[in-house]
Design an enzyme around this catalytic site. Structure first.
Site, PDB file in Angstrom:
ATOM      1  N   ASP A 166      25.124  27.019  -5.557  1.00  0.00           N
ATOM      2  CA  ASP A 166      23.778  26.805  -5.511  1.00  0.00           C
ATOM      3  C   ASP A 166      23.004  28.280  -5.587  1.00  0.00           C
ATOM      4  OD1 ASP A 166      22.224  24.512  -3.818  1.00  0.00           O
ATOM      5  OD2 ASP A 166      21.160  26.369  -3.684  1.00  0.00           O
TER       6      ASP A 166
ATOM      7  N   ARG B 206       6.561  23.670   2.212  1.00  0.00           N
ATOM      8  CA  ARG B 206       7.785  24.648   2.246  1.00  0.00           C
ATOM      9  C   ARG B 206       7.368  26.040   2.392  1.00  0.00           C
ATOM     10  NH1 ARG B 206      12.445  22.217  -1.323  1.00  0.00           N
ATOM     11  NH2 ARG B 206      12.493  20.175  -0.484  1.00  0.00           N
TER      12      ARG B 206
END
Lengths: 293, 127
Positions: free
Chosen positions: A142, A33
């Site tokens: 989020d 990532r």
């Protein structure tokens, strides 16, 4: 390969900023990532990115790292059983209990790119006529602004819309834009998106009848998990329901939420303590009493 | 319980067969609509027909028309179109003609599994 010092630094940064708890077994996650982040930000390697952050507290760069690490796997109608429980058990109960106010409040606490709140919106539309004239609000939050931007747009690839949506749902609630598919304004307008860190003060969220907090607690340590669950408990209306991910449970955490098993899955209900235990006479659903492990 | 795969492209048939095998679902295959009809008439345990849009002899839409016209079969298998056609009007046409599901290629095993779940197609315990 990322050096151990830098790896530990990222573990600590992620825990501090988001509660995300990673260890050596998740080295691959850091590498897969953060490699694109390092390249995108002009660093030769993840080590160089880490060293820069160690030397200088660059808030924007820290957030970019957190965003990249906290974007979670999602799809439309993930965990089908939860949506069946919603349709057959929870919404009928809310239609009775909230008849006077005709309001239903739903909170998706880690909504990622929006598939979960939009699935709930679609599902409520399909439940249909009984909810006509009801004031239904879905709050979707989020920690990551980039995923929220994507969620707000409501634009998905062909691959994404085929994961979980039926063909009739695709035709009814999406329009095709080039190679992508855009959610209809009818469903889009049911959802309000907001950036929120579950470790922060959540009082601005308000109380909800249903909370979806799926596949996020698994990344937290016990202390953080307890903290978040206590907050979720406070933010659930009496009679409200909490959905966790399929592999998540309250192991080691004392809570007054009642575990209800249904449709080969489970959810947690906030009840008066005196009502706990036994079988729900209205639903016939199995209960396991107060979770106090 | 069986799934009938109707596609003139043997590579696509192989992929579908492999995915369904891994799910424990038995398959039979044909490469066009006409052949599919004889399979359908001789195998009453077909629960799902997966058909391509573009095929020689009898294409997917013609087969769909045949399947959805009354009393052609003594049983009613589900129908799923699996095709490269990804325009809205094509999906609408297939669904209006009686298809139950539609997959646009490329697709993954997870997508196929999800669509089977939507259709209620699961492997039988004795398979």
């Amino acid at each position: 390969m990322v050096s151990n010092d830098i790896l530990q630094f990222f573990f600590s940064l992620l825990y501090q900023e988001s509660g995300l708890l990673l260890d050596e077994s998740k080295r691959y996650l850091i590498e897969t990532r953060l490699e694109p982040v390092a390249a995108q930000e002009g660093f030769a390697s993840i080590d160089a990115l880490g060293k820069k952050l160690m030397e200088r507290n660059d808030a924007l760069l820290r957030q970019t790292v957190v965003d990249a690490m906290t974007t979670n796997e999602t799809s439309f109608f993930r965990d089908k059983s939860h949506f069946e429980i919603l349709r057959d058990e929870i919404i009928p109960r809310l239609i009775q209990s909230n008849e006077k106010t005709k309001k239903i409040r739903i909170w998706c606490a880690a909504c990622s790119t929006g598939q979960e709140p939009y699935s709930i919106g679609i599902h409520l539309k399909e439940i249909g006529v009984k909810l006509k004239d009801w004031d239904i609000q879905i709050l979707a939050t989020d920690i990551s602004e980039p995923v929220l931007s994507q969620a707000r747009l409501g634009v998905y690839s062909q691959h994404e819309v085929q994961r979980g949506l039926s063909a009739p749902q695709l035709l009814r609630y999406f329009s095709k834009e080039g190679l992508a598919w855009k959610i209809s304004s009818e469903i889009r307008n049911m959802v309000q998106f907001r950036k929120l860190n579950l470790l922060a003060d959540l009082s601005s969220v308000g109380t909800s009848d249903i909370i979806f907090c799926r596949n996020i607690l698994i990344y937290f340590d016990l202390k953080t998990k307890k903290n978040v669950i206590n907050k979720l408990f406070d933010l659930l209306n009496l009679g409200g329901s909490l959905f966790l991910g399929g592999s998540e449970a309250f192991m080691g955490i004392k809570t007054s939420l009642v575990r209800v098993e249904a449709k080969k899955a489970c959810y947690y209900k906030k009840e008066n303590i005196s009502q706990n235990g036994g079988t729900d006479s209205r639903s016939g659903m199995k209960r396991r009493g107060v979770c106090q492990t | 319980m069986k799934v009938l795969i109707v596609d003139d492209n043997s590579a696509i048939r192989d992929v579908l067969k492999k995915m369904l095998d891994e799910m424990g679902i038995r398959t039979i295959e044909t490469c066009h609509g006409k052949e599919a009809i004889s399979k359908l008439e001789n195998n009453t345990d077909i629960k799902l027909v997966i058909l391509d849009w573009n095929m020689p002899e009898m294409n997917g839409i013609e087969l769909l028309d045949w399947l959805c016209s009354q009393n052609k079969l003594s049983y009613s298998p589900k129908i799923m179109v699996v095709t490269t056609e990804n325009e809205v009007n094509k999906i609408e046409m297939a669904m209006e003609k009686g298809a139950d599901e539609y997959i646009m290629m490329p697709f993954t095993k997870e997508i196929l599994e999800g669509k089977l779940s939507i259709l209620g197609i699961e492997k039988e315990s004795h398979v």
